[in-house]
Design a protein around this motif. Structure first.
Motif, mmCIF file in Angstrom:
data_model
loop_
_atom_site.group_PDB
_atom_site.id
_atom_site.type_symbol
_atom_site.label_atom_id
_atom_site.label_comp_id
_atom_site.label_asym_id
_atom_site.label_seq_id
_atom_site.Cartn_x
_atom_site.Cartn_y
_atom_site.Cartn_z
ATOM 1 N N LEU A 147 48.717 35.841 45.157
ATOM 2 C CA LEU A 147 49.953 35.194 44.684
ATOM 3 C C LEU A 147 50.679 36.067 43.666
ATOM 4 O O LEU A 147 51.914 36.168 43.686
ATOM 5 C CB LEU A 147 49.621 33.833 44.071
ATOM 6 N N ALA A 148 49.915 36.718 42.780
ATOM 7 C CA ALA A 148 50.530 37.578 41.766
ATOM 8 C C ALA A 148 51.235 38.768 42.405
ATOM 9 O O ALA A 148 52.348 39.142 42.004
ATOM 10 C CB ALA A 148 49.462 38.055 40.781
ATOM 11 N N ALA A 149 50.608 39.371 43.414
ATOM 12 C CA ALA A 149 51.207 40.534 44.073
ATOM 13 C C ALA A 149 52.444 40.135 44.879
ATOM 14 O O ALA A 149 53.444 40.861 44.901
ATOM 15 C CB ALA A 149 50.178 41.206 44.981
ATOM 16 N N ILE A 150 52.388 38.980 45.550
ATOM 17 C CA ILE A 150 53.558 38.486 46.291
ATOM 18 C C ILE A 150 54.720 38.264 45.330
ATOM 19 O O ILE A 150 55.864 38.652 45.604
ATOM 20 C CB ILE A 150 53.209 37.182 47.033
ATOM 21 N N LEU A 151 54.429 37.652 44.190
ATOM 22 C CA LEU A 151 55.467 37.390 43.190
ATOM 23 C C LEU A 151 56.045 38.693 42.652
ATOM 24 O O LEU A 151 57.276 38.848 42.547
ATOM 25 C CB LEU A 151 54.875 36.560 42.048
ATOM 26 N N SER A 170 38.083 45.402 46.259
ATOM 27 C CA SER A 170 38.598 44.436 47.240
ATOM 28 C C SER A 170 39.796 43.670 46.671
ATOM 29 O O SER A 170 40.721 43.318 47.404
ATOM 30 C CB SER A 170 37.493 43.471 47.677
ATOM 31 N N PHE A 171 39.795 43.424 45.360
ATOM 32 C CA PHE A 171 40.949 42.784 44.731
ATOM 33 C C PHE A 171 42.171 43.694 44.813
ATOM 34 O O PHE A 171 43.297 43.228 45.044
ATOM 35 C CB PHE A 171 40.644 42.438 43.273
ATOM 36 N N ALA A 172 41.976 44.999 44.623
ATOM 37 C CA ALA A 172 43.081 45.947 44.753
ATOM 38 C C ALA A 172 43.604 45.957 46.193
ATOM 39 O O ALA A 172 44.817 46.036 46.431
ATOM 40 C CB ALA A 172 42.618 47.342 44.348
ATOM 41 N N PHE A 173 42.700 45.857 47.152
ATOM 42 C CA PHE A 173 43.091 45.811 48.560
ATOM 43 C C PHE A 173 43.957 44.589 48.846
ATOM 44 O O PHE A 173 45.009 44.688 49.481
ATOM 45 C CB PHE A 173 41.834 45.801 49.441
ATOM 46 N N PHE A 174 43.534 43.409 48.368
ATOM 47 C CA PHE A 174 44.301 42.200 48.619
ATOM 48 C C PHE A 174 45.669 42.252 47.942
ATOM 49 O O PHE A 174 46.663 41.741 48.470
ATOM 50 C CB PHE A 174 43.520 40.968 48.167
ATOM 51 N N ALA A 175 45.733 42.869 46.768
ATOM 52 C CA ALA A 175 47.025 43.016 46.086
ATOM 53 C C ALA A 175 47.958 43.918 46.884
ATOM 54 O O ALA A 175 49.155 43.624 47.024
ATOM 55 C CB ALA A 175 46.806 43.574 44.678
ATOM 56 N N ALA A 176 47.418 45.014 47.427
ATOM 57 C CA ALA A 176 48.239 45.943 48.210
ATOM 58 C C ALA A 176 48.742 45.286 49.493
ATOM 59 O O ALA A 176 49.893 45.491 49.903
ATOM 60 C CB ALA A 176 47.435 47.199 48.534
ATOM 61 N N ILE A 177 47.884 44.487 50.138
ATOM 62 C CA ILE A 177 48.291 43.768 51.344
ATOM 63 C C ILE A 177 49.385 42.756 51.010
ATOM 64 O O ILE A 177 50.419 42.669 51.688
ATOM 65 C CB ILE A 177 47.075 43.045 51.965
ATOM 66 N N ALA A 178 49.171 41.983 49.956
ATOM 67 C CA ALA A 178 50.108 40.914 49.600
ATOM 68 C C ALA A 178 51.460 41.456 49.167
ATOM 69 O O ALA A 178 52.482 40.785 49.349
ATOM 70 C CB ALA A 178 49.512 40.054 48.489
ATOM 71 N N ALA A 179 51.485 42.656 48.608
ATOM 72 C CA ALA A 179 52.753 43.232 48.161
ATOM 73 C C ALA A 179 53.726 43.424 49.319
ATOM 74 O O ALA A 179 54.945 43.402 49.130
ATOM 75 C CB ALA A 179 52.507 44.562 47.457
ATOM 76 N N GLY A 180 53.187 43.608 50.518
ATOM 77 C CA GLY A 180 54.053 43.810 51.679
ATOM 78 C C GLY A 180 54.425 42.534 52.403
ATOM 79 O O GLY A 180 55.083 42.568 53.448
#
Length: 385
Positions: free
Chosen positions: A43-47, A281-291
């Motif tokens: 959610l943080a990365a999407i935002l 894995s948290f960094a991975f999910f952030a990178a995925i969510a950013a897109g």
């Protein structure tokens, strides 16, 4: 205008790691415990991306997908000594295999009842192949965890549809948290408990509660990264030599399992590898969510919610039915189910909280077994569906 230019690699990487670190901190709050850290970082990365703080696409994300994601498998699996698993957790291992059957049955029922080929339209897949990819993806994560989810995402190409992948991750983690709350209540349901043999009440303290974990040092972390990198390079060399590109993660998993079983002391030499894998894995999910595109995420969310609800319902029904016939106890079955659905961190925590001291170490071991099996089973379903 973007606050950070896509070519500002260090700046974007810093934001990704700050979001990951903040999610670990927020996970300790009441809301964070309900949502889980994975959902918080997504959610943080999407935002951040939709507010223009970071770009939707950048070379840094490709770096994370290309170099960090493959290293997650060995980092998670250095604890996977299969001989120790059978020696210390044989009954819970049988319960875990029942849980695995439940997961496979759940996603098969969901795929039969729903049209999954409409999902993941942004991935480089033929429409006829999308259903098989989604079946493999959900089977892998509900047998193993985020490391298997990442592996199947790359193997199938579903991770290139960032909106679908982020929405699927969020649905997975949100309903997994709800599922954890449900199974924690089941032992107190008298009408259910009477179908299962009584669990021993006098058990020796588990090894994990007595043993002092090996210290995490700069040396152990450096060796963990070096060993993980070497295994990735070795597996990539093998699949290139034998022209087996689609078996990259299966080969990597096999090599790591062989090493962890033949050299069991490696889990002490590489202390901190598992925790490092969780952080990456948290960094991975952030990178995925950013897109991710918010509109696209909302459009696929209802179908994903139904998929997860069907999968978890069938999983639990199968677990309890076969478990009762196999004369496994509720603590064994619920610890195994926890390990399959949520992973090796929550299973021992629930066992300790419920007073099932003999299930703490088995909870860790079968959780790691899930990381080992998830990629194998997910890739088999994808290839042969």
């Amino acid at each position: 205008m973007l606050a950070i230019n896509p070519e500002n690699h260090l700046g974007i990487f810093a934001v990704i790691m700050v979001l990951a670190g903040a999610s670990f901190l927020l996970e300790k709050t009441r809301l964070g415990r309900q949502l889980t850290g994975t959902v918080m970082v997504i959610l943080a990365a999407i935002l951040a991306a939709n507010l223009g703080v970071i770009p939707h696409s950048a070379p840094v994300y490709d770096f994370i997908f290309t170099f960090l994601v493959p290293m997650l498998i060995p980092l998670f699996l250095f604890q996977a000594d299969l001989r120790r698993l059978w020696r210390e957790a044989s009954r819970t291992t049988l319960a875990f295999l029942v849980a695995t059957i439940g997961t496979v049955a759940g996603i098969v029922v969901a795929a039969t009842l729903l049209d999954l080929s409409s999902l993941g339209a942004g991935a480089p897949l033929q429409e006829s192949d999308r259903e098989a990819a989604i079946v493999g993806l959900f089977a892998s994560t509900y047998i193993g965890g985020s490391v298997n989810y990442a592996a199947l995402g790359e193997m199938t190409g579903l991770n290139q549809d960032r909106s679908f992948f982020s929405a699927a991750t969020a649905a997975d983690n949100l309903f997994s948290a709800v599922y954890l709350s449900l199974i924690a209540l089941l032992p107190g349901v008298a009408r259910l408990a009477r179908f299962f043999p009584a669990h021993p009440t006098t058990s020796s303290p588990s090894e994990i509660s007595q043993a002092t974990p090996p210290p995490v040092t700069a040396q152990s972390l450096c060796l963990a990264i070096a060993c993980a990198g070497a295994l990735v390079a070795m597996s990539d060399g093998l699949v290139a030599y034998f022209d087996m590109g689609s078996y990259r993660y299966v080969t990597l998993t096999t090599l790591t399992l062989v090493l962890a079983t033949l050299v069991p002391a490696i889990r002490e030499w590489l202390a901190g590898a598992f925790e490092l894998g969780v952080a990456l894995s948290f960094a991975f999910f952030a990178a995925i969510a950013a897109g991710a595109n918010l509109t696209a995420m909302v459009s696929v969310a209802p179908t994903l919610i139904v998929v997860v609800l069907i999968l978890l319902s069938v999983h639990l029904t199968t677990l309890l039915f076969i478990g009762a016939l196999s004369r496994l106890t509720l603590p064994e079955l619920l610890t195994a189910s926890n390990a399959a659905i949520l992973g090796a961190t929550t299973a021992p925590a629930m066992a300790a909280a419920k007073g099932w001291r003999d299930q703490v170490t088995p909870g860790v071991l079968v959780g790691v077994l899930g990381y080992a099996l998830g990629t194998f089973i997910g890739s088999a379903l994808y290839n042969y569906w």
